[in-house]
Scaffold this motif. Sequence first.
Motif, PDB file in Angstrom:
ATOM      1  N   UNK A 115     -85.498   1.643   3.138  1.00  0.00           N
ATOM      2  CA  UNK A 115     -85.997   2.567   2.699  1.00  0.00           C
ATOM      3  C   UNK A 115     -85.265   3.646   1.815  1.00  0.00           C
ATOM      4  N   UNK A 116     -84.195   4.088   2.528  1.00  0.00           N
ATOM      5  CA  UNK A 116     -83.399   5.414   1.928  1.00  0.00           C
ATOM      6  C   UNK A 116     -82.701   4.848   0.725  1.00  0.00           C
ATOM      7  N   UNK A 117     -82.559   3.616   0.177  1.00  0.00           N
ATOM      8  CA  UNK A 117     -81.862   3.149  -0.998  1.00  0.00           C
ATOM      9  C   UNK A 117     -82.882   2.421  -1.680  1.00  0.00           C
ATOM     10  N   UNK A 118     -83.954   2.222  -1.552  1.00  0.00           N
ATOM     11  CA  UNK A 118     -84.982   1.695  -2.515  1.00  0.00           C
ATOM     12  C   UNK A 118     -85.120   2.253  -3.788  1.00  0.00           C
ATOM     13  N   UNK A 119     -84.956   1.553  -4.963  1.00  0.00           N
ATOM     14  CA  UNK A 119     -84.755   1.940  -6.370  1.00  0.00           C
ATOM     15  C   UNK A 119     -86.281   2.159  -6.936  1.00  0.00           C
ATOM     16  N   UNK A 120     -86.424   2.765  -7.725  1.00  0.00           N
ATOM     17  CA  UNK A 120     -87.617   3.297  -8.433  1.00  0.00           C
ATOM     18  C   UNK A 120     -88.217   2.232  -9.366  1.00  0.00           C
ATOM     19  N   UNK A 121     -87.316   1.315  -9.890  1.00  0.00           N
ATOM     20  CA  UNK A 121     -87.551   0.166 -10.613  1.00  0.00           C
ATOM     21  C   UNK A 121     -87.473  -0.835  -9.720  1.00  0.00           C
ATOM     22  N   UNK A 122     -88.451  -1.894  -9.808  1.00  0.00           N
ATOM     23  CA  UNK A 122     -88.458  -3.108  -8.962  1.00  0.00           C
ATOM     24  C   UNK A 122     -87.378  -4.222  -9.564  1.00  0.00           C
ATOM     25  N   UNK A 123     -86.882  -4.050 -10.724  1.00  0.00           N
ATOM     26  CA  UNK A 123     -85.833  -5.097 -11.128  1.00  0.00           C
ATOM     27  C   UNK A 123     -84.472  -4.668 -10.829  1.00  0.00           C
ATOM     28  N   UNK A 124     -84.150  -3.541 -10.024  1.00  0.00           N
ATOM     29  CA  UNK A 124     -82.861  -2.925  -9.757  1.00  0.00           C
ATOM     30  C   UNK A 124     -82.739  -3.203  -8.129  1.00  0.00           C
ATOM     31  N   UNK A 125     -81.645  -3.846  -7.839  1.00  0.00           N
ATOM     32  CA  UNK A 125     -81.488  -4.093  -6.388  1.00  0.00           C
ATOM     33  C   UNK A 125     -81.495  -2.860  -5.266  1.00  0.00           C
ATOM     34  N   UNK A 126     -80.945  -1.835  -5.955  1.00  0.00           N
ATOM     35  CA  UNK A 126     -80.638  -0.827  -5.007  1.00  0.00           C
ATOM     36  C   UNK A 126     -80.603   0.595  -6.080  1.00  0.00           C
ATOM     37  N   UNK A 127     -80.970   1.703  -5.346  1.00  0.00           N
ATOM     38  CA  UNK A 127     -81.152   2.855  -6.032  1.00  0.00           C
ATOM     39  C   UNK A 127     -79.633   3.285  -6.426  1.00  0.00           C
ATOM     40  N   UNK A 128     -79.466   4.144  -7.658  1.00  0.00           N
ATOM     41  CA  UNK A 128     -78.096   4.535  -7.880  1.00  0.00           C
ATOM     42  C   UNK A 128     -77.685   5.449  -7.173  1.00  0.00           C
ATOM     43  N   UNK A 129     -76.327   5.581  -6.794  1.00  0.00           N
ATOM     44  CA  UNK A 129     -75.860   6.397  -5.883  1.00  0.00           C
ATOM     45  C   UNK A 129     -75.973   7.930  -6.532  1.00  0.00           C
ATOM     46  N   UNK A 130     -75.931   8.939  -5.939  1.00  0.00           N
ATOM     47  CA  UNK A 130     -76.003  10.443  -6.557  1.00  0.00           C
ATOM     48  C   UNK A 130     -74.762  11.069  -6.277  1.00  0.00           C
ATOM     49  N   UNK A 131     -73.664  10.269  -6.195  1.00  0.00           N
ATOM     50  CA  UNK A 131     -72.323  10.826  -5.885  1.00  0.00           C
ATOM     51  C   UNK A 131     -71.191   9.857  -6.503  1.00  0.00           C
TER      52      UNK A 131
END
Length: 645
Positions: A115-131
Amino acid sequence: MLTPDLDGSLRFFTDYLGLTVNGRSGDSVYLRTWDDYEHHSLVLTAHQTSGLRRTALRASSEKALQRRVRELEAAGHQGRWTEDEPGLGPLYVTTDPDGHELALYWESEWYQAPDELKPGLKNQPQAKPGHGVGVRRLDHVNYLAADVAANADFHQHLLGARPTEQIQLDGGRIAAKWLTFTNKSYDVVYTEDWTGSRGRLHHIAFATDTREDILRAADLALDTGVFIETGPHKHAIQQTFFLYVYEPGGNRIELCNPLTRLVLAPDWPLITWTRDERAKGQVGRKKVIITCTAVFSLASALCAVAPSLGVFGLGRFIAGLGLGGLLPTTITMVAEYAPRGRRALIVGTLMTAHQAGGILAGFVGLWTTGAGRWRVAYWICVVPLLIGVPLIATYLPESLNFLVAKGRTREARALAERYDVELPGPAAERPAAGDRWSAVVALFRGGLWRTTLLFWLASFCGLLLVYGVSNWLPTMMRGAGYELGSSLSFVVVINLGGIAGMLIAGRFSDHFGGARVATVWFAATALGVHLLGIHMTLPLTYVVVFLTGLFLFSAQAMIYATVAGRSGDDNRATAVGWVSGVGRFGAVFGPWLGGQLVAAKSESRGFTAFAIAAVLATVFVALTGLRGPQQTPRRDAAQQLTTTG
């Protein structure tokens, strides 16, 4: 990937590159980039040395996997089946002709982000890192190989890769080859290992979204202490914009942006680069040293026979061109051959010759004070052409980097062994030949522009001091009440101090860092120059003059040594050349300033003016960052690899 510093390497890949940990097993950590659909992109394993234990390649289907296995075994490349990686099914493990371990597989577990790494776009495996840099994917692997052609043929004929570009030396030997399994311009690279070793790694590369991400990565590297080997630059081959860094375990990592260059043509022709195409415009540092020495001597001869002030001025200008090219080139050459941890000392030792020349100039000045005898001083400057040039041509070795760039690797290796220095690390290729200003532009990329300008300003003040004090010291000392003979003797004494200072500063700089030493040295110079304006007893004055010379000349030399030490092999000459060149404006301004003050009968103000210049130099060098000596990762450590670990 193997690392002797698991904790340090893990911080590098997570905090700096922005990878995510996706599991641990014993001494191994599984890491992934944010746009990878699989369980992990990289396995980081604690080991006694650095290198790459295995590279896994996914087949296009189960049938394709079985077909490749049959073809490998039919060709005599026997392997074994294993299931030792989480998220992957059965792997067929084999080796290429050089001994690099390869694994083929089909079954793969698609990554499901928590959940903490889920992306906003469903065609993307993981949310982009913020660092960190936030690299998108693992882009390619560059292996070192004893036989590039054999390993490239293995990938092409048994694994289905397509070669896209290659480097071919004049004798026909393939020095490097780029291959792709997809529409990317390359996925695997083989670069010739000049040591003749087998199974070693050159680097692994991670792709960024944009070219600007590479520039930001360079800034982050400076801020976080990540060692930059070279770049940002643009490769000519494959046209990739890149940055080479080292992770704490000693592995070379490339950050690259291929500028969306794809191989879409099904009949893409293999592009071959020759040695000369990759080394256009390079003449070698040895030839530059010979040419600059000859130009200086011939121009000095012109000064000696000058019938008018105009001709004399032209001769001095041309001599300055020769001297201006000679100094940074010799510093770069000496730095290149310096043993590890002794670069500043070796550069300082070189610069003692400059001070020895200053001592000789003092005696020549005493000898040629009569009317018309000044021409003899310029005839003496012809001696390097008659004696120095033949000796240089006979005994001075060529630059190792130049030999490597020209493909003369055997000669470079022999010289490295003879002088007990490291052979420059093999590069997949040089920056684009058509982008000759890239090395200069690189001095200003990201946060480097501040450091570059500060070193330029410090060099300006340093050479203002060196030439201003050297030229006007006798006159200013006479204005302070000393006799002419003593005033001329001060030139000899201050240069004797310079010789001692070069050796002391060089040793201190290798231990404490060149910027720290230069800062303290310039501060001491400011005090010494100010004291010279106070009339003291003659013995005490000689002591102050000696100590001032000890700090003055070596402070400037440590600027050169620091810049050389902070620069990579590919742009060291550029960095030193420009810091020396900009400093030459100070070398012009210093004597002019001294002359104006002497003409105004304000010799005492000359000492104050030069002391202020020393204070400014102190500030400028201090602002570059007073860090200790840079610990350059050993190249051989970064390339260690055995198939068994």
